[in-house]
Design a protein around this motif. Structure first.
Motif, PDB file in Angstrom:
ATOM      1  N   ILE A 293       0.840  -1.207   0.000  1.00  0.00           N
ATOM      2  CA  ILE A 293       0.000   0.000   0.000  1.00  0.00           C
ATOM      3  C   ILE A 293       0.871   1.251   0.000  1.00  0.00           C
ATOM      4  O   ILE A 293       0.583   2.236  -0.695  1.00  0.00           O
ATOM      5  N   LEU A 294       1.955   1.213   0.776  1.00  0.00           N
ATOM      6  CA  LEU A 294       2.841   2.379   0.879  1.00  0.00           C
ATOM      7  C   LEU A 294       3.771   2.521  -0.330  1.00  0.00           C
ATOM      8  O   LEU A 294       4.432   3.551  -0.486  1.00  0.00           O
ATOM      9  N   GLY A 295       3.862   1.489  -1.153  1.00  0.00           N
ATOM     10  CA  GLY A 295       4.715   1.554  -2.341  1.00  0.00           C
ATOM     11  C   GLY A 295       6.188   1.404  -2.039  1.00  0.00           C
ATOM     12  O   GLY A 295       7.044   1.932  -2.753  1.00  0.00           O
ATOM     13  N   ILE A 296       6.493   0.663  -0.951  1.00  0.00           N
ATOM     14  CA  ILE A 296       7.890   0.423  -0.588  1.00  0.00           C
ATOM     15  C   ILE A 296       8.081  -1.071  -0.342  1.00  0.00           C
ATOM     16  O   ILE A 296       7.109  -1.831  -0.276  1.00  0.00           O
ATOM     17  N   THR A 297       9.336  -1.502  -0.194  1.00  0.00           N
ATOM     18  CA  THR A 297       9.590  -2.908   0.091  1.00  0.00           C
ATOM     19  C   THR A 297       9.371  -3.195   1.571  1.00  0.00           C
ATOM     20  O   THR A 297       9.369  -2.281   2.417  1.00  0.00           O
ATOM     21  N   ARG A 298       9.213  -4.483   1.891  1.00  0.00           N
ATOM     22  CA  ARG A 298       9.018  -4.866   3.295  1.00  0.00           C
ATOM     23  C   ARG A 298      10.263  -4.523   4.123  1.00  0.00           C
ATOM     24  O   ARG A 298      10.155  -4.106   5.286  1.00  0.00           O
ATOM     25  N   VAL A 299      11.443  -4.689   3.516  1.00  0.00           N
ATOM     26  CA  VAL A 299      12.685  -4.354   4.218  1.00  0.00           C
ATOM     27  C   VAL A 299      12.728  -2.868   4.560  1.00  0.00           C
ATOM     28  O   VAL A 299      13.091  -2.470   5.669  1.00  0.00           O
ATOM     29  N   THR A 300      12.344  -2.020   3.585  1.00  0.00           N
ATOM     30  CA  THR A 300      12.317  -0.572   3.832  1.00  0.00           C
ATOM     31  C   THR A 300      11.319  -0.224   4.924  1.00  0.00           C
ATOM     32  O   THR A 300      11.575   0.622   5.783  1.00  0.00           O
ATOM     33  N   LEU A 301      10.143  -0.899   4.891  1.00  0.00           N
ATOM     34  CA  LEU A 301       9.134  -0.642   5.922  1.00  0.00           C
ATOM     35  C   LEU A 301       9.679  -0.978   7.306  1.00  0.00           C
ATOM     36  O   LEU A 301       9.507  -0.201   8.256  1.00  0.00           O
ATOM     37  N   ARG A 302      10.340  -2.123   7.437  1.00  0.00           N
ATOM     38  CA  ARG A 302      10.885  -2.502   8.741  1.00  0.00           C
ATOM     39  C   ARG A 302      11.945  -1.486   9.201  1.00  0.00           C
ATOM     40  O   ARG A 302      12.019  -1.138  10.381  1.00  0.00           O
ATOM     41  N   ALA A 303      12.762  -0.992   8.255  1.00  0.00           N
ATOM     42  CA  ALA A 303      13.779   0.006   8.610  1.00  0.00           C
ATOM     43  C   ALA A 303      13.127   1.295   9.098  1.00  0.00           C
ATOM     44  O   ALA A 303      13.582   1.909  10.068  1.00  0.00           O
ATOM     45  N   LYS A 304      12.038   1.689   8.420  1.00  0.00           N
ATOM     46  CA  LYS A 304      11.345   2.920   8.834  1.00  0.00           C
ATOM     47  C   LYS A 304      10.671   2.731  10.181  1.00  0.00           C
ATOM     48  O   LYS A 304      10.621   3.664  11.005  1.00  0.00           O
ATOM     49  N   MET A 305      10.125   1.543  10.436  1.00  0.00           N
ATOM     50  CA  MET A 305       9.511   1.274  11.742  1.00  0.00           C
ATOM     51  C   MET A 305      10.542   1.378  12.853  1.00  0.00           C
ATOM     52  O   MET A 305      10.271   1.936  13.918  1.00  0.00           O
ATOM     53  N   ARG A 306      11.735   0.844  12.591  1.00  0.00           N
ATOM     54  CA  ARG A 306      12.807   0.963  13.601  1.00  0.00           C
ATOM     55  C   ARG A 306      13.189   2.421  13.799  1.00  0.00           C
ATOM     56  O   ARG A 306      13.391   2.877  14.918  1.00  0.00           O
TER      57      ARG A 306
END
Length: 464
Positions: free
Chosen positions: A432-445
Motif C-alpha cells: 500500500i505504501l509503495g515500498i519494500t518490506r525491508v524498507t518498511l521494517r527500517a522505517k519502523m525501527r
C-alpha cells in the motif's frame, strides 16, 4: 527591503481568496491563479519569492506545476498544500524539489512561519549567487561558498585588500580555507598575471626550507649538485604565499624579515644579493601575537606580515552556510564520481547542522565526498555519514514530535495508519505504501514503531 511577492495557486476560489487576503495582510505582494498552467505562465512572466500551491487541481496538478516551475527557476521555493489523504504525494513532491508542504486544514501560524522561511531561503540563494560571482571574479575559485554575515565581511575584505600591495596575514583554524582566500586575493590583484607561488613552512626541515625560500648555489650543502632558484625568485612579479607561517624556525625568520622588508634575497652559499619584486601573503592557524609574547616569533616580522589581517571564520561560526556548502560538495563529488546522488534526507541534513565541525570546511567536504561514494540511493541518509557526524543526532532527544508540516512525523503517522488498516500485516502495508518490506521494517525501527507481536497487540488495542 521590497515586499516579497507570493504566487498562490488554488482552484478552490473561496479558499484562494481567503489566502490572498490573509497574505496581503501579512505584508506580501500576492498574485493568485486557479490552476497549474496559469501558475507556470506567471512564473515565466515575472519574478516571485515563493509559490504556495494546492496539490490536486483539475488543470495541471501541483506536482506537474512544480516540475515546470523548477525548470524555469530552480531556486524558487514551492510550498505544497495537501489534504491528509495526499500526504504521500506531498512527501514525494518534497523529494522532487518542493521546499515544504502544509497539511489542510491549514495551521495559519505555521503557514506564516513557513512562508517567511521560504522567502528568506529564496533570497539567501540569490544573494549567495551574487556574492559568489564577486568572489569568482576575484579568484576564479568556486570553493569560497557562503552568504553568512561572516562570509559577506570576508568577501568585502578580499575586494578591499586585493588591489593593494599590502602584506596580508590570513588567520584561521585548520580547514577553514585560508589558501583559497590567498588565491582570491592574488587573482583580484594587479599581480594576477604574475605567478602565485606557495611554500608550506611546516613541511620542510630548517635547512631545506631556507633553500626553498632563497635558493642555493652548487655545493652549498650535501646534495646541492646544481644551483637552484628559491621561491622568492620564482614569485618575482607575482605573489608569494607562506602557509603555516607560525611553524617557521627563528633562524629563518631573521632572513625572511630582510627579504620582506628590503625586497632582497641571498642564495645559500652565495655573497650576491638579488632584488625581487614580490607581494607577501602569509597564513597561520596559530595566535602569532601569543607566539611573539612567548619568544617563539619575531615581533618585527609579525608586524611586517600583519599590515592587514584577514580572519577566516570557523564553520561553527557560520552554520547558515552548511546547507550551501553541503550541496556544493554533493554536486561536485556526484559529478566527479559518476554517482546519481541528488539530495540529503532531513535526518542527514539535521546531523550536518548539529555537528560542531572541528575540522571545519575540509571536514565537511570529506564527509560529503564519503557519503556520495557510499550512498546506495539518490538521497544521502543519516547512515551514509561518518559516525562522528551521526553522533550529534543520535545523542540528541527527538524534538518537534507532532509539529505541523514535519516530513518525518507525517511519514510515521501514515505508516501507523496503514498498519492499522492491515492489522499489522507488513507485506500488505508495504504494498500500500509503495515500498519494500525491508524498507518498511527500517522505517519502523527509525520511528520507534513497535514490532511483530507487540505491534499487533497495540493495533488490536487501538481498534477496541
Amino acid at each position: 527591503m521590497d515586499k516579497a511577492r507570493i504566487l498562490i495557486v488554488e482552484d478552490d476560489h473561496a479558499h484562494g481568496v481567503m489566502l490572498e487576503v490573509m497574505l496581503s495582510g501579512w505584508g506580501y505582494d500576492v498574485v493568485r491563479v486557479e490552476d497549474g498552467e496559469a501558475a507556470v505562465e506567471q512564473v515565466r512572466a515575472q519574478p516571485f519569492d515563493a509559490v504556495l500551491t494546492d496539490i490536486r487541481m483539475a488543470r495541471m496538478d501541483g506536482i506537474t506545476a512544480l516540475h515546470h516551475i523548477r525548470a524555469i527557476n530552480p531556486a524558487l521555493p514551492v510550498l505544497i498544500m495537501t489534504a491528509y489523504s495526499s500526504v504521500e504525494s506531498a512527501i514525494q513532491a518534497v523529494r522532487e524539489g518542493a521546499y515544504d508542504y502544509l497539511q489542510k486544514p491549514l495551521d495559519f501560524e505555521h503557514l506564516r512561519l513557513a512562508l517567511a522561511r521560504a522567502v528568506d531561503h529564496g533570497r539567501l540563494k540569490l544573494e549567495n549567487v551574487r556574492l559568489r560571482e564577486v568572489v569568482e571574479r576575484a579568484s576564479g575559485e568556486p570553493e569560497l561558498v557562503g552568504s553568512s554575515p561572516a562570509m559577506r565581511e570576508l568577501f568585502r575584505t578580499i575586494d578591499a585588500v586585493a588591489p593593494t600591495e599590502a602584506t596580508v596575514l590570513i588567520t584561521g583554524e585548520s580547514g577553514t580555507g585560508k589558501e583559497l582566500v590567498a588565491r582570491a586575493i592574488h587573482r583580484a590583484s594587479l599581480r594576477a598575471s604574475g605567478p602565485l607561488v606557495t611554500v608550506n613552512c611546516a613541511a620542510l626541515p630548517e635547512q631545506l626550507l631556507e633553500s626553498e625560500l632563497f635558493g642555493h648555489e652548487k655545493g652549498a650543502f650535501t646534495g646541492a649538485d646544481r644551483p637552484r632558484d628559491g621561491r622568492f625568485l620564482k614569485a618575482h612579479g607575482g605573489t608569494l604565499f607562506l602557509d603555516e607561517m607560525g611553524e617557521l624556525p627563528l633562524a629563518v625568520q631573521a632572513k625572511l624579515l630582510r627579504a620582506v622588508q628590503e625586497g632582497e634575497v641571498q642564495r645559500l652559499g652565495s655573497d650576491r644579493i638579488t632584488r625581487v619584486d614580490v607581494r607577501i601573503l602569509a597564513a597561520t592557524n596559530r595566535d602569532l601575537a601569543a607566539e611573539v609574547a612567548a619568544g617563539r616569533f619575531r615581533e618585527d616580522l609579525y608586524y611586517r606580515l600583519s599590515v592587514i589581517t584577514v580572519a577566516v571564520p570557523p564553520l561553527r561560526a557560520r552554520r547558515e552556510d552548511i546547507v550551501l556548502l553541503a550541496h556544493h560538495f554533493l554536486q561536485r563529488y556526484a559529478e566527479r564520481n559518476h554517482r546519481a546522488v541528488r539530495a540529503f534526507s532531513p535526518r542527514a541534513m539535521d546531523a550536518l547542522l548539529r555537528h560542531d565541525w572541528p575540522g571545519n570546511v575540509r571536514e565537511l567536504q570529506n564527509a560529503v565526498e564519503r557519503a556520495v561514494i557510499l550512498c546506495p540511493a539518490e538521497t544521502i541518509d543519516l547512515e551514509d555519514l561518518p559516525a562522528s557526524v551521526r553522533s550529534a543526532v543520535e545523542r540528541a532527544p527527538q524534538e518537534g514530535a507532532g509539529s505541523p508540516g514535519s516530513l518525518e512525523d507525517a511519514e510515521r503517522e501514515r505508516i501507523l495508519e496503514v498498519l492499522r488498516e492491515t492489522g499489522g500485516n507488513k507485506s500488505q502495508a508495504a504494498r500500500i505504501l509503495g515500498i519494500t518490506r525491508v524498507t518498511l521494517r527500517a522505517k519502523m525501527r527509525r520511528y520507534g514503531i513497535e514490532d511483530e507481536d507487540r505491534q499487533a497487540k497495540s493495533l488490536a488495542g487501538l481498534s477496541q
